[in-house]
Design a protein around this motif. Structure first.
Motif, PDB file in Angstrom:
ATOM      1  N   ASN A   1       1.011   4.155  -2.862  1.00 13.38           N
ATOM      2  CA  ASN A   1       0.766   5.562  -2.535  1.00 13.38           C
ATOM      3  C   ASN A   1       1.990   6.445  -2.730  1.00 13.38           C
ATOM      4  O   ASN A   1       1.955   7.622  -2.406  1.00 13.38           O
ATOM      5  CB  ASN A   1       0.261   5.679  -1.094  1.00 13.38           C
ATOM      6  CG  ASN A   1      -1.100   5.044  -0.928  1.00 13.38           C
ATOM      7  OD1 ASN A   1      -1.919   5.061  -1.831  1.00 13.38           O
ATOM      8  ND2 ASN A   1      -1.348   4.456   0.225  1.00 13.38           N
TER       9      ASN A   1
ATOM     10  N   ARG B   1       0.839  -1.215   0.000  1.00 12.92           N
ATOM     11  CA  ARG B   1       0.000   0.000   0.000  1.00 12.92           C
ATOM     12  C   ARG B   1       0.873   1.263   0.000  1.00 12.92           C
ATOM     13  O   ARG B   1       0.570   2.233  -0.701  1.00 12.92           O
ATOM     14  CB  ARG B   1      -0.934   0.020   1.208  1.00 12.92           C
ATOM     15  CG  ARG B   1      -1.928  -1.098   1.225  1.00 12.92           C
ATOM     16  CD  ARG B   1      -3.104  -0.823   0.343  1.00 12.92           C
ATOM     17  NE  ARG B   1      -4.016  -1.980   0.372  1.00 12.92           N
ATOM     18  CZ  ARG B   1      -4.913  -2.211  -0.541  1.00 12.92           C
ATOM     19  NH1 ARG B   1      -5.068  -1.382  -1.550  1.00 12.92           N
ATOM     20  NH2 ARG B   1      -5.685  -3.264  -0.481  1.00 12.92           N
ATOM     21  N   ASP B   2       1.956   1.256   0.780  1.00 12.95           N
ATOM     22  CA  ASP B   2       2.870   2.402   0.799  1.00 12.95           C
ATOM     23  C   ASP B   2       3.477   2.628  -0.586  1.00 12.95           C
ATOM     24  O   ASP B   2       3.575   3.764  -1.058  1.00 12.95           O
ATOM     25  CB  ASP B   2       3.998   2.193   1.819  1.00 12.95           C
ATOM     26  CG  ASP B   2       3.529   2.365   3.256  1.00 12.95           C
ATOM     27  OD1 ASP B   2       2.401   2.857   3.472  1.00 12.95           O
ATOM     28  OD2 ASP B   2       4.301   2.005   4.162  1.00 12.95           O
TER      29      ASP B   2
END
Length: 70
Positions: free
Chosen positions: A59, A55-56
């Protein structure tokens, strides 16, 4: 009793990661081999990826490089 954070974190398969990035699962494996994404090996030798790290990366959060023993 508290669980170790790594034990309680959701793990994703290469196919699940590939779907998120809209790439082929083999591309995800190449990223892991290149050190762009860390993986965990199952007892059967399959790769799994930490959901928070994926997810990091999605993003645009920069990943910390782990020190090498070279």
């Amino acid at each position: 009793m508290t669980a170790h954070p790594a034990e309680s974190e959701a793990l994703l398969t290469p196919s699940e990661v590939a779907t998120l990035f809209r790439v082929d699962p083999k591309t995800v494996t190449r990223w892991a081999k290149a050190g762009k994404l860390s993986s965990i090996r199952t007892l059967g030798g399959h790769r799994r990826y930490r959901e928070s790290e994926v997810r990091d990366l999605l993003n645009g959060v920069p990943q910390q490089q782990s020190p090498t023993d070279d």
